[in-house]
Scaffold this motif. Sequence first.
Motif, mmCIF file in Angstrom:
data_model
loop_
_atom_site.group_PDB
_atom_site.id
_atom_site.type_symbol
_atom_site.label_atom_id
_atom_site.label_comp_id
_atom_site.label_asym_id
_atom_site.label_seq_id
_atom_site.Cartn_x
_atom_site.Cartn_y
_atom_site.Cartn_z
ATOM 1 N N VAL A 279 0.868 -1.288 0.045
ATOM 2 C CA VAL A 279 0.048 -0.087 -0.113
ATOM 3 C C VAL A 279 0.713 1.241 -0.054
ATOM 4 C CG1 VAL A 279 -2.012 -0.982 1.016
ATOM 5 C CG2 VAL A 279 -0.015 -0.128 2.362
ATOM 6 N N VAL A 280 2.345 1.108 0.148
ATOM 7 C CA VAL A 280 3.131 2.134 -0.116
ATOM 8 C C VAL A 280 4.198 1.767 -0.800
ATOM 9 C CG1 VAL A 280 2.678 3.042 2.127
ATOM 10 C CG2 VAL A 280 4.276 1.525 2.023
ATOM 11 N N GLU A 281 5.062 2.794 -1.231
ATOM 12 C CA GLU A 281 6.166 2.478 -1.965
ATOM 13 C C GLU A 281 7.312 2.232 -1.233
ATOM 14 O OE1 GLU A 281 8.190 1.822 -5.325
ATOM 15 O OE2 GLU A 281 6.175 2.551 -5.512
ATOM 16 N N ILE A 282 7.839 0.950 -1.396
ATOM 17 C CA ILE A 282 8.809 0.331 -0.454
ATOM 18 C C ILE A 282 10.180 1.435 -0.426
ATOM 19 C CG2 ILE A 282 10.429 -1.410 0.268
ATOM 20 C CD1 ILE A 282 7.592 -1.852 0.722
ATOM 21 N N GLY A 283 10.444 1.723 -1.622
ATOM 22 C CA GLY A 283 11.774 2.556 -1.807
ATOM 23 C C GLY A 283 11.694 3.975 -1.431
ATOM 24 N N THR A 284 10.625 4.312 -1.155
ATOM 25 C CA THR A 284 10.501 5.774 -0.702
ATOM 26 C C THR A 284 9.678 6.015 0.761
ATOM 27 O OG1 THR A 284 8.137 6.142 -1.910
ATOM 28 C CG2 THR A 284 10.284 6.766 -3.110
ATOM 29 N N ALA A 285 8.691 5.108 1.135
ATOM 30 C CA ALA A 285 8.230 5.208 2.197
ATOM 31 C C ALA A 285 9.061 4.531 3.361
ATOM 32 C CB ALA A 285 6.863 4.358 2.163
ATOM 33 N N TYR A 286 9.964 3.673 3.217
ATOM 34 C CA TYR A 286 10.740 3.040 4.337
ATOM 35 C C TYR A 286 12.147 3.494 4.207
ATOM 36 C CZ TYR A 286 6.820 0.075 5.321
ATOM 37 O OH TYR A 286 5.663 -0.595 5.597
ATOM 38 N N THR A 287 12.767 3.585 5.190
ATOM 39 C CA THR A 287 14.200 4.097 5.473
ATOM 40 C C THR A 287 15.182 2.833 5.081
ATOM 41 O OG1 THR A 287 14.353 3.457 7.740
ATOM 42 C CG2 THR A 287 13.884 5.722 7.062
ATOM 43 N N LEU A 288 16.374 3.033 5.379
ATOM 44 C CA LEU A 288 17.237 1.982 4.969
ATOM 45 C C LEU A 288 17.214 0.732 6.164
ATOM 46 C CD1 LEU A 288 19.475 0.819 3.522
ATOM 47 C CD2 LEU A 288 21.219 1.924 4.995
ATOM 48 N N PHE A 289 16.740 1.192 7.154
ATOM 49 C CA PHE A 289 16.270 0.191 8.252
ATOM 50 C C PHE A 289 15.188 -0.597 7.898
ATOM 51 C CE2 PHE A 289 13.601 -0.777 12.175
ATOM 52 C CZ PHE A 289 14.432 -1.868 12.744
ATOM 53 N N GLY A 290 14.080 0.196 7.476
ATOM 54 C CA GLY A 290 12.832 -0.434 7.285
ATOM 55 C C GLY A 290 13.113 -1.596 5.817
ATOM 56 N N GLN A 291 13.766 -1.088 4.919
ATOM 57 C CA GLN A 291 13.958 -1.728 3.596
ATOM 58 C C GLN A 291 14.741 -3.094 4.056
ATOM 59 O OE1 GLN A 291 15.751 0.492 0.830
ATOM 60 N NE2 GLN A 291 14.537 2.171 0.860
ATOM 61 N N PHE A 292 15.755 -2.950 5.140
ATOM 62 C CA PHE A 292 16.398 -4.099 5.396
ATOM 63 C C PHE A 292 15.504 -5.166 6.146
ATOM 64 C CE2 PHE A 292 19.511 -6.403 8.436
ATOM 65 C CZ PHE A 292 20.294 -6.888 7.400
ATOM 66 N N VAL A 293 14.569 -4.614 7.318
ATOM 67 C CA VAL A 293 13.801 -5.477 7.944
ATOM 68 C C VAL A 293 13.016 -6.015 6.609
ATOM 69 C CG1 VAL A 293 11.568 -5.487 9.152
ATOM 70 C CG2 VAL A 293 13.301 -4.145 9.883
ATOM 71 N N MET A 294 12.317 -5.423 5.556
ATOM 72 C CA MET A 294 11.738 -6.162 4.523
ATOM 73 C C MET A 294 12.614 -7.121 3.736
ATOM 74 S SD MET A 294 8.516 -4.937 4.036
ATOM 75 C CE MET A 294 8.048 -5.138 2.498
ATOM 76 N N LEU A 295 13.659 -6.795 3.671
ATOM 77 C CA LEU A 295 14.952 -7.648 2.928
ATOM 78 C C LEU A 295 14.912 -9.039 3.707
ATOM 79 C CD1 LEU A 295 16.516 -8.599 0.569
ATOM 80 C CD2 LEU A 295 18.346 -7.319 1.963
ATOM 81 N N ILE A 296 14.976 -9.057 5.143
ATOM 82 C CA ILE A 296 15.119 -10.260 5.802
ATOM 83 C C ILE A 296 13.914 -10.879 6.104
ATOM 84 C CG2 ILE A 296 15.542 -10.920 8.404
ATOM 85 C CD1 ILE A 296 18.177 -9.991 7.124
ATOM 86 N N MET A 297 12.757 -10.254 6.021
ATOM 87 C CA MET A 297 11.596 -11.167 6.076
ATOM 88 C C MET A 297 11.491 -11.636 4.682
ATOM 89 S SD MET A 297 8.669 -8.828 8.071
ATOM 90 C CE MET A 297 8.824 -7.132 7.130
#
Length: 456
Positions: free
Chosen positions: A63-81
């Motif tokens: 529901v949000v753009e991953i590359g712009t809505a989340y910081t590097l921390f948020g993107q890393f959490v997404m990557l691990i998941m």
Amino acid sequence: MRILKKRKALNPAEILVFGFGGMILIGALLLCLPIASTSGESVGFLTALFSSTSAICVTGLTVVEIGTAYTLFGQFVMLIMIQLGGIGFMTATSMVYMLLGRRITLKDRLVIRDSLNESNLQGVVRMTRNVLIVTLISEVAGMLLLSIRFIPEYGVSTGIYYSLFHSVSAFCNAGFDILGLGDSIVSYGKDPLVLSTIMGLIIIGGLGFFVVVELYRKARQGHKYRFSLHTKIVLIATGILLLGGFIFFLVMESGNPKTLGAPGFTDGDKVLGAAFQSVTTRTAGFASIPQADLTPASKIATVALMFIGASPSGTGGGIKTTTAIMLLALIITVIRGKQDVVLGKRRINKQLVMRAITIITLAMLSVAVMTTLISVFDQHHISVSDILYEVTSAFGTVGLSCGITAALSPASQILLILTMFGGRVGFFTVSLALAKRMSRQQSCNYRYPEDKIMIG
């Protein structure tokens, strides 16, 4: 103490459900943190829960753009998941056990067996090692190839990071991108290197680890090694679906000025785009052409391919290629007036056929119910065809979208969350439960008298 006893009493199917559910909840809580958001404020629990579910279920809807809505921390959490969701939490747990030198118990082996769709315990730990090796080699190779394109465009550090993220996302059939372009990888719709690399990763992840290992053994031993019936069916079904989808999309979209027929698309670009559309519908979710602009016929074909999905023991979703082949074989058997379902000169166990029919029926019912419910909540501004497309994408853990995800009401987003979870975990668990129940019924000492009813 009582809670501990209950936990030990959980069967493998329940452990898988609670394991995936626990990872989703932890991921949602982490994505809720202000540090995970580029705005410095929490994205909200529902948004975080949707992103976490989509990542763990390797779907790709957001529901949000991953590359712009989340910081590097948020993107890393997404990557691990995404990585955990792709290989499965029990495989990841086993890896930790092996690194720590801990013994993998019998119950752990049972859960691993069920999570990998294996039929026996023999070689389960070895298969887990193979899963990790295949994953590592594939993702590193994909990262190196994508780096050839991304490093010159984004610099060394960002280019390597982008390459790693998209390699993991492609191999796990997730379909998430962090380019921040808002159109998946449509901007690379004419790039042979990027599209070919992602297609290769999608196919390897979707074939299933068991099949990939058998392909490796075949390459080493040559004609001496014989494929199992499962591998033969998966390879044939995958080849037919990929080739059929490619030809269909090439014919239907080559004249569409909004997709493959757009100005500037050469014949080679059209071939590449049609091939990518055929591959990505196998539960990957990357889009090289705008999905909302597909012709109605192409949308129907995409829905069908998403519904079938990938193959067992892989990173993709859907009802699986083998399930679809089982149903087709059953139909042919009935038409020919035979009693036994036969594939590759082998008689298929009737319990497997019954499981296949049940899974397909439940899947169709689930998609129909969810489409109807979401249509009730959002019928005024979204077409039913787009809702069906979105629901099938969620069920098949694909991630392709006509761009309506963010526009859905909170109630509809919750329904999509349930659909993603059900598509990734629920029907697999149902399959396990059916297998166990049927095995118990075999030991019954009585059977009810047979009778007939009229059908058709």
